[in-house]
Design an enzyme around this catalytic site. Structure first.
Site, PDB file in Angstrom:
ATOM      1  NE  ARG A  58      -1.332   1.940  -1.608  1.00 49.84           N
ATOM      2  CZ  ARG A  58      -0.311   2.229  -2.424  1.00 49.84           C
ATOM      3  NH1 ARG A  58      -0.579   2.779  -3.608  1.00 49.84           N
ATOM      4  NH2 ARG A  58       0.918   1.999  -2.064  1.00 49.84           N
ATOM      5  NE  ARG A 105      -7.015   3.748  -9.646  1.00 46.48           N
ATOM      6  CZ  ARG A 105      -5.913   4.482  -9.476  1.00 46.48           C
ATOM      7  NH1 ARG A 105      -5.526   4.806  -8.271  1.00 46.48           N
ATOM      8  NH2 ARG A 105      -5.222   4.914 -10.508  1.00 46.48           N
ATOM      9  CD  GLU A 117       2.717   4.262  -9.941  1.00 43.91           C
ATOM     10  OE1 GLU A 117       1.918   5.178 -10.227  1.00 43.91           O
ATOM     11  OE2 GLU A 117       3.084   4.009  -8.781  1.00 43.91           O
ATOM     12  CB  SER A 168       6.310   4.509  -7.221  1.00 46.69           C
ATOM     13  OG  SER A 168       6.311   5.905  -7.309  1.00 46.69           O
ATOM     14  NE  ARG A 177      -1.396  -0.853 -10.446  1.00 46.44           N
ATOM     15  CZ  ARG A 177      -1.427   0.477 -10.352  1.00 46.44           C
ATOM     16  NH1 ARG A 177      -0.366   1.190 -10.711  1.00 46.44           N
ATOM     17  NH2 ARG A 177      -2.503   1.091  -9.907  1.00 46.44           N
TER      18      ARG A 177
END
Length: 423
Positions: free
Chosen positions: A260, A275, A347, A350, A389
């Site tokens: 990303r 991130r 998070e 999801s 994560r």
RNA sequence: GGAGAGGUGACCGAGAGGCCGAUGGUGCUCGCCUGCUAAGCGAGUGUAGUGUAACGCUACCGAGGGUUCGAAUCCCUCCCUCUCCGCCA
């Protein structure tokens, strides 16, 4: 993509529902374009019907000199048809562009709200660890143990890249295997290892394109994209297919790296693993009958939660409000893991239902037993889990006063029996 | 990279300017037959758009252009698959 007929017949209701997502979603051009399209279509079809009829007649006439008048008038009709088709193509292109940019209609159960502040916590699990020392953030833990190297990551590739060493690299690999084994052996998902580069059609099918091209890494010499999530290749497995009802639900799990650009998040989460431009994820994807999709979303969420429970990581589940749900999703539950080093929840998964939104874009259908017409399936997916994560959550939750990190019980077999990571 | 072959309905596979939305087979659905199963017999069975009371009409034979009164069929461009050779994990 929304159902054009549904939109036509329920325009005001759709507009109202989409407004709960916040921002500006402009549907104003729709009605005009839709009408223009249908007018051009019916005009053209009348002419085509005539052309077909006369051409058939010409074909049956042996002596072509008797039909010279028809031939030349059909020449004229063909030119008119071409002109109408050109106009039609332009209108359809505009209409399509408009439609492809419209997000999914939120689920009627999604809480209404404008930002993440309006998300609703629906459950929580586990005890936050009671540490009798000031907890360190994972980047400090990882660097002190020599298992994470952010400096060399940026030397090799730039900001938001990281190198893993030794037990860190092995822990990442252990987590991938643990998650895949759990989902395939306990939860009945089929493992798949898809390509990490996909074409435009795939990106359009799941909704990344045309709107979010800026967030994607793109290859220069051929028109391919690095996947931002396994959702893209796995959902597109069945693009342009008609599935059998008896094969549903189809459940897949896939490990892939995810890429990303994180455009628009400059300055956010600049430290650590939170991130990154590249991270690993084990994804869960389902193709289900429409009437099963709500229950399947609950089941998917439970499957993702199970990973955290087995790892002994405390978390909470959040029902995203209308303003916080992604473009293609109708309803989303986020799982947020507790991070002692930062004293907050972040998070880690999801889980979403897309209802028929992706299925319509990607043309993924199924036929009911004995039924004539195929119907769109519902697609769902969720992280099960984001591996990087998860690793950082383990470092922060299992850190010891002496700087070492204890390996969660279920991972020990995957770590060759290693009890803890120490310097 | 070089040479060749090919992409047709859920699947296989014919068709080579009008009689083709497309023969046939498999699968599937319904019916018949049969102690049960298997086999057999008969009928049906693409997708989408658009207008309608019913039913039409239109489009679709990898994608996009072109030729023609008329294209699955001829021409051009692109994409993909397969075979052989070369190169390389």
């Amino acid at each position: 993509m929304l159902d054009i007929k549904y939109l036509r017949e329920n325009f005001a209701a759709v507009e109202k529902s989409l407004a709960t997502r916040g921002g500006t979603i402009d549907l104003s051009g729709f009605t005009t374009l839709d009408q223009q399209r249908r007018e051009l279509l019916s005009k053209g079809e009348v002419l085509k019907a005539e052309k077909n009829k006369v051409s058939a007649m010409i074909g049956q006439t042996k002596n072509k000199s008797l039909v010279q008048a028809e031939i030349s008038s059909m020449k004229e009709v063909s030119a008119q048809i071409k002109d109408l088709d050109d106009q039609l193509r332009e209108v359809e292109e505009q209409l399509n562009q408009l439609l492809m940019g419209v997000p999914n209609i939120p689920h009627e159960k999604s809480p209404i709200g404008l930002s993440e502040d309006d998300n609703v916590e629906v459950s929580s699990w586990g005890e936050k660890p009671n540490l009798d020392f000031p907890p360190k953030a994972h980047w400090d833990i990882g660097e002190d143990l020599g298992i994470l190297d952010f400096e060399r990551g940026s030397k090799l590739s730039g900001a938001r890249f990281c190198v893993y060493f030794g037990a860190g690299a092995r822990l990442e690999r252990a987590l991938i295997n643990f998650m895949l084994d759990l989902h395939t052996q306990e939860h009945n998902y089929k493992e798949t290892l898809p390509p990490f580069l996909v074409n435009r059609a795939s990106m359009t099918g799941t909704g990344q394109l045309p709107k979010f091209e800026n967030d994607l890494f793109h290859t220069e010499d051929v028109d391919l994209f690095l996947i931002p999530t396994a959702e893209v290749p796995v959902t597109n497995l069945h693009r342009d297919e008609i599935l059998n009802e008896k094969d549903l639900p189809l459940c897949y799990t896939a490990y892939t790296p995810c890429f990303r650009k994180e455009a628009g998040s400059h300055g956010k989460d600049t430290r650590g693993l939170i991130r990154q431009h590249q991270f690993n994820k084990v994804e869960l994807v389902k193709f289900v009958r429409p009437e099963d999709s709500d229950a399947e979303l609950d089941a998917l969420l439970k499957n993702a939660e199970k990973v955290l429970q087995l790892l002994g990581l405390p978390y909470r589940v959040v029902d995203l409000c209308t303003g916080d749900i992604g473009f293609s999703a109708a309803r989303t539950f986020d799982i947020e893991v507790w991070l002692p080093g930062q004293q907050c929840y972040r998070e880690i998964s999801s889980c979403s239902t897309f209802r028929d939104f992706q299925a319509r874009r990607a043309s993924i259908r199924f036929r009911r037993e004995g039924a004539k017409k195929p119907e769109l399936v519902h697609t769902l997916n969720g992280s099960g889990l984001a591996v990087g994560r998860t690793l950082l959550a383990i470092l922060e939750n299992y850190q010891q006063k002496d700087g070492s990190v204890v390996i969660p019980e279920v991972l020990k077999p995957y770590m060759g029996g290693l009890e803890k990571i120490e310097k």
